[in-house]
Enzyme design. Structure first.
Site, PDB file in Angstrom:
ATOM      1  CG  ASP A   8      -0.445  -6.234  17.076  1.00  0.00           C
ATOM      2  OD1 ASP A   8      -1.463  -6.605  17.691  1.00  0.00           O
ATOM      3  OD2 ASP A   8      -0.290  -5.086  16.638  1.00  0.00           O
ATOM      4  CG  ASP A 129      -8.834  -1.784  12.156  1.00  0.00           C
ATOM      5  OD1 ASP A 129      -9.158  -1.676  13.350  1.00  0.00           O
ATOM      6  OD2 ASP A 129      -8.537  -2.862  11.617  1.00  0.00           O
TER       7      ASP A 129
END
Length: 239
Positions: A8, A129
Site C-alpha cells: 500500500d 471493499d
C-alpha cells in the site's frame, strides 16, 4: 491458489492501515521497489498494489512508483486506487501492469465498469471493499448503501473475471478471515474470489483454499513477521 503480497503506497512510502483508517497509517519502508524486489526474491509471482493517495483523491500521484516496480521486477502487478476512467486504465496497462482493479467506479459508475470488463476482459478485476456487508467507496471513506453480496452477484453475472473482496473490519487487524462469507460468494455462478483482510497464519490460507478462493492477499502479517511469504506460497501451491 495464488498468493499476493501487498504494497500500500501513501506519499510514495509503503504503509499499512488498520480497518481503512488513514490516520492509522504505519510506514514500513521508504522504498516500495525495495519491498517488491524482496518479495520477488522470496518467491512471489504476483504483487497487489494499492495507491492510497489515488483512492482518496482520484489521482495517479504514485504512477511513477508503480511503473518503477513493473520495470524492475518480473512480478505480475495488479494496481488499484483512484482508477475511475479509461485513460487511467490504459495508462497503467501500457506501462506493463498485469491488471487494473476498479473499486469505487463499480458502485458509482456501473455502466462504465461493465463496459471496461467487456472491453479488457481479465485485465480488469473489481475490488469490493465492505464493512458489515455494506460496500465502502472513495478509499473506504464513505459508505455506499450497496449490499456487497448483491454487487458481487451482479458483477459475476456480467462477466467480471475476478473479484477481490476485502472485509474492512479485519483489514490490518490480524484477526483472521470470514471464511463462511467467502464460501457463500464462491457458490455464485462463474465466481472467482481473491480474499483480502485479516490473514494472519498458514491456517487462514489453508481454510481459504478449502473454501475455494482463487487467491489471497497478505499484507500486515508479512510485515509484522506473523507469517513468512515462503510459507504462504508453499501452503497455497500444495495439492
Amino acid at each position: 491458489m495464488r498468493i499476493f503480497p501487498a504494497i500500500d503506497i501513501k506519499d510514495k512510502k509503503v504503509v499499512r492501515l488498520s480497518m481503512g483508517d488513514y490516520a492509522s497509517a504505519k510506514a514500513y519502508s521508504l522504498d516500495p521497489l525495495e519491498v517488491a524486489l524482496d518479495f520477488e526474491k522470496r518467491g512471489a509471482e504476483y504483487l497487489h498494489v494499492v495507491d492510497l493517495d489515488g483512492a482518496k483523491d482520484a489521482s495517479t500521484v504514485n504512477f511513477d512508483v508503480v511503473r518503477n516496480i513493473v520495470g524492475n521486477t518480473s512480478l505480475k502487478v495488479e494496481i488499484g486506487g483512484g482508477i475511475r476512467d479509461e485513460e487511467r486504465i490504459k495508462k497503467y496497462l501500457d506501462c506493463g501492469v498485469w491488471r487494473v482493479i476498479l473499486g469505487t467506479a463499480a458502485v458509482k459508475n456501473r455502466d462504465f465498469t461493465l463496459e471496461m470488463i467487456k472491453k479488457y476482459g481479465d485485465k480488469i478485476a473489481v475490488g469490493v471493499d465492505a464493512k458489515n456487508g455494506e460496500v465502502a467507496v472513495e478509499g473506504w471513506l464513505e459508505g455506499s448503501g450497496v449490499d456487497a453480496y448483491t454487487l458481487c452477484k451482479m458483477l459475476f453475472e456480467n462477466g467480471v473475471s475476478e473479484i477481490i473482496y476485502t472485509d474492512i473490519s479485519r483489514d490490518g487487524m490480524l484477526s483472521g478471515c470470514p471464511a463462511d462469507f467467502y464460501k457463500r460468494l464462491i457458490e455464485l455462478e462463474n465466481s472467482r474470489v481473491v480474499a483480502s483482510g485479516g490473514v494472519v497464519s498458514v491456517e487462514d490460507i489453508r481454510v481459504l483454499k478449502a473454501a475455494g478462493c482463487s487467491g489471497v492477499i497478505i499484507g500486515k502479517a508479512i510485515y509484522e513477521g506473523r507469517i513468512s511469504l515462503e510459507e504462504a506460497i508453499k501452503e497455497a501451491s500444495e495439492e
